[in-house]
Design a protein around this motif. Sequence first.
Motif: not given
Length: 97
Positions: A63-67
Motif C-alpha cells: 500500500f502507499d507507504g509500506g507493505e
Amino acid sequence: MIVGTWKGTFDEWPTADSIYWSYTFSADGTYSFTNGTTTEAGTYTITSDPNNNYYHSSMQLTFDGGERTMQFYFTTTNPVKMITDDQTDPTYLKSLV
C-alpha cells in the motif's frame, strides 16, 4: 476463494452499532481495508507454505507507504472464516453481499 469482502468485529454479539474491520479483495490483485478509523488500499499477492503446519498461506499487502505480510488460513466450517496470525485482528467471515 479470497476474492470478495471479508468482515470481522470484536463484538461477541454484533449489533447495528458494531464496528467492523473489512477487507475487499478483487480478482485483479487489488484490495481495500477499513476498520472504522483507517482506510487503506493497495495490491496483494498470495503465497503458500506447505511446511507451516498452521498458517499454510500468506498474503503480501502493498500500500502507499509500506507493505505488510499477513498469514492466514480458512476454516472448513460453514460459514467459512478467515483467521489471521495477528492477535489484534478479528476473525473474518466472507460477506454474501
